[in-house]
Scaffold this active site. Sequence first.
Site, short mmCIF file in Angstrom:
data_model
loop_
_atom_site.label_atom_id
_atom_site.label_comp_id
_atom_site.label_asym_id
_atom_site.label_seq_id
_atom_site.Cartn_x
_atom_site.Cartn_y
_atom_site.Cartn_z
N LYS A 74 -13.76 -4.33 -4.40
CA LYS A 74 -14.15 -3.85 -5.03
C LYS A 74 -13.29 -2.47 -5.47
CE LYS A 74 -18.46 -3.77 -2.06
NZ LYS A 74 -18.97 -2.77 -0.77
N LYS A 78 -8.25 -11.45 -6.30
CA LYS A 78 -9.23 -10.99 -5.59
C LYS A 78 -10.14 -10.44 -5.65
CE LYS A 78 -9.37 -11.29 -0.65
NZ LYS A 78 -8.50 -11.08 0.75
N LYS A 96 0.58 -1.07 0.35
CA LYS A 96 -0.47 -0.10 -0.08
C LYS A 96 1.06 1.00 0.16
CE LYS A 96 -4.52 -1.70 1.93
NZ LYS A 96 -5.25 -2.23 3.15
#
Length: 327
Positions: free
Chosen positions: A196, A193, A111
């Site tokens: 959203k 995976k 991230k």
Amino acid sequence: MTRIFSGIQPSGELHIGNYLGAVKNWVALQQRFESFYCIVDYHAITVEYEPAALRERTRDMAISILASGVDPARSILFVQSSVPEHTELAWIFNSVAPLGELERQTQFKDKSSRQESIAVGLLTYPVLQAADILLYKADLVPVGEDQLQHLELSREVARKWNARFSPATPFFPEPKAEVTPTARVMGLDGSAKMSKSLGNTVGLLEEPAAIWEKLKPAVTDPARVRRTDPGTPEVCNIYHLHKAFSPPETVRHVAVQCSTAGWGCIDCKKVLHESMTAELAPVRERAKEIRASPIAVDTALRSGAERARTVARDTIREVKERMGFGS
Ligand code: SF4
């Protein structure tokens, strides 16, 4: 009774990835364990977000969880920010958590590499996660395989704190992983995976017609170019979704039909769609009823937070006593 803790991000309505990867399992586990289920809204603020949307997403997540069958009379369902002891214990754990381990966490590296300005919370996220679990002295944590590294850090934090402040009898248990079956659900693109942010999801509460529109173009075994080409079910995401939604005899039948080219992929998807509709229609109906009664959601979450706080306050009191706080 063995105690479990599990958290989920307030990402709005569930999609079938986090339903199969977490919440469906929660419904089964609440029969066997004392269950603490937490919507971890403090974890959601380490990246950019809209405050009004956070409130709505938290509520939508609660509705999805209740509609899936988590029973607030049996399980303790609550929102993390309603129990301030989570962040209090996280600060305390900052004093024993090893910086090197935090910097090595795969999710942090992943991230932080995508952001220009990195918030400290992104680095210390697993410390708050350790506090979430250890606040309730959970014995087991249902996790997907991608969360095992964070759980190992929680175990290390427990060991370090115990060694420093409770060496004779460990105060915090080292929580063990209960690896969730169907831990990793792939998106309909079959390559990543379900998530959203990647736009490859099927919403848990979507209408059957909308689900069918998404299933029709979903990626299958690339070896099935023509209708007569046999396939390998194990390499196909649709087959894995059958394993999650269809009865075992149907799954066996799918495997035979695929490997002998008895069915085309559209036939196979139609059967999957029927299985999904059978399981998800009652969830969708319950969600509509729950949404129509906002007080029921508030009551469930408030009562869950009160029950969680009773345990959390006791833990914090004992932690502070052992650490020398107070006069
Ligand atoms: Fe996948 Fe079913 Fe097509 Fe086989 S028949 S490749 S399992 S969709």
